[in-house]
Scaffold this motif. Structure first.
Motif, PDB file in Angstrom:
ATOM      1  N   CYS A 123       0.828  -1.214   0.000  1.00 43.08           N
ATOM      2  CA  CYS A 123       0.000   0.000   0.000  1.00 43.08           C
ATOM      3  C   CYS A 123       0.860   1.261   0.000  1.00 43.08           C
ATOM      4  N   MET A 124       1.924   1.257   0.804  1.00 41.23           N
ATOM      5  CA  MET A 124       2.805   2.430   0.835  1.00 41.23           C
ATOM      6  C   MET A 124       3.501   2.619  -0.515  1.00 41.23           C
ATOM      7  N   PHE A 125       4.002   1.528  -1.068  1.00 38.27           N
ATOM      8  CA  PHE A 125       4.676   1.597  -2.359  1.00 38.27           C
ATOM      9  C   PHE A 125       3.694   1.997  -3.459  1.00 38.27           C
ATOM     10  N   GLY A 126       2.497   1.404  -3.426  1.00 30.06           N
ATOM     11  CA  GLY A 126       1.482   1.704  -4.432  1.00 30.06           C
ATOM     12  C   GLY A 126       1.039   3.149  -4.413  1.00 30.06           C
ATOM     13  N   MET A 127       0.979   3.744  -3.233  1.00 25.47           N
ATOM     14  CA  MET A 127       0.605   5.154  -3.124  1.00 25.47           C
ATOM     15  C   MET A 127       1.630   6.046  -3.827  1.00 25.47           C
ATOM     16  N   VAL A 128       2.909   5.747  -3.619  1.00 25.20           N
ATOM     17  CA  VAL A 128       3.963   6.539  -4.260  1.00 25.20           C
ATOM     18  C   VAL A 128       3.921   6.347  -5.780  1.00 25.20           C
TER      19      VAL A 128
END
Length: 371
Positions: A123-128
């Motif tokens: 989720c953190m990577f996907g947001m970026v």
């Protein structure tokens, strides 16, 4: 939609990092397992195959240099064939971005965050990735341009400080230990990675000096193969083929050998952060292309409203691709290469049909002039 935003220098530097990121980080142990001391030769064979594919992709793209493939493809093949193929590309690129993201999630969780669930990292990577995709290709390639010099410094530093740990008596194995079967199987598995140059077909309208594109790809392939080969050689000289092939992430183990005096005992956090940014670039370019394909199919003027919803789909795909690292590795080894070959040879179909149509058109014009 604006075009001609990416320079040839940016394109070259991007593709160097693009090839380097996953081959060094995720595929090194599998490549060494398959090809042993022939791994470096396999890298160069695969690079040559990638350049050959790039030649045909660029030849197709230059026939309509300022148009998007999603649009002009229907002039080559009938719409009822072209649109399903574009949907296939959309799903495939989204799946590729999800699989690379899953490999990164497994790496981070196993190496640095053992109690963190994959979905949190995803989720953190996907947001970026979603935020960067909204900014467009131009900013993405500018990031690669700046990152390249850090990668060069990292490679030089790695070569300098790891040299004293290498077992130099293993050099003779690169001359004497060869296997035709290892070269064939290793090449079969590695060629599709360089074949991912097929993405040029979708970003071609953004390029400046389009006539220099093949030259840029050739230089990018040469330098990426050089950097990848260098790291593979260090792995083989440091660990040997047996140990290297049984390490999940041999590159990080090699980096941990680096010691600089007594005040820097480990550089893996710094170098891994640089490598993680390269993985981020590769995931983002696949994701952005998939988003733009969907936007073109629906005739949307702006792709940005789709980014966050499709980023959620990408994260979901990454989490549900496999139950664990072993299952993912088995899937990538058994089926993924064949799937990528099918995907990457689709432009040949368009080029063949378009060539036949143009030839027939010229023949008709010639016959009319004669009569």
């Amino acid at each position: 939609m604006k075009t001609e935003q990416i320079t040839q220098n940016q394109l070259m530097l991007f593709f160097i990092l693009y090839y380097y990121s996953t081959l060094v980080g995720f595929a090194a142990s599998q490549l060494i397992y398959l090809s042993q001391y022939d791994s470096v030769l396999v890298i160069y064979i695969s690079g040559i195959a990638g350049v050959i594919l790039a030649y045909f992709v660029i030849k197709l793209a230059t026939r309509r240099p300022n148009e998007f493939f999603v649009h002009y493809g229907s002039e080559i093949l009938p719409k009822w064939i072209h649109i399903p193929i574009m949907v296939f590309f959309f799903v495939s690129f989204l799946q590729i971005s999800g699989i690379i993201l899953r490999e990164y999630e497994d790496f981070i969780v196993q190496t640095y965050l053992p109690r963190t669930p994959n979905w949190a990292v995803g989720c953190m990577f996907g947001m970026v990735v979603a935020v960067t995709a909204r900014l467009g290709f131009e900013n993405l390639f500018r990031i690669a341009q700046g990152l390249f010099y850090l990668v060069i410094l990292g490679n030089i530093g790695n070569a300098i400080f790891i040299g004293k740990e290498l077992q130099w008596d293993r050099w003779i194995a690169f001359v004497t230990n060869h296997s035709g079967q290892g070269i064939f199987i290793g090449s079969f598995q590695t060629v599709p990675t360089f074949g991912e140059v097929v993405i040029l077909l979708f970003i071609f309208p953004y390029l400046t000096q389009k006539h220099k594109t093949l030259k840029s790809i050739m230089w990018a392939t040469f330098f990426s193969a050089l950097f990848i080969g260098q790291n593979i050689i260090w792995l083989l000289l440091l660990f040997g083929p047996n140990l290297s092939s049984h390490l999940t992430y041999p590159m990080i183990e090699m980096i941990r050998y680096i010691r600089i005096a007594d005040f820097i005992q480990n550089l893996d956090h710094l170098l891994i952060s640089i490598w993680a940014t390269m993985v981020f670039l590769k995931v983002t370019v696949f994701f952005t292309i998939s988003v733009q394909i969907l936007a073109h199919l629906f005739h949307l003027k702006d792709h940005r409203p789709l980014t966050f919803s499709l980023a959620a789909v990408m994260v979901a795909l990454s989490i549900n691709t496999a139950s664990g690292t072993a299952e993912l590795t088995s899937f990538l080894y058994q089926a993924w290469a064949a799937f990528l070959y099918f995907l990457e040879f689709i432009p040949f179909l368009y080029l063949l049909v378009d060539t036949i149509k143009q030839s027939n058109k010229k023949n008709k014009i010639g016959n009319k002039l004669k009569t």
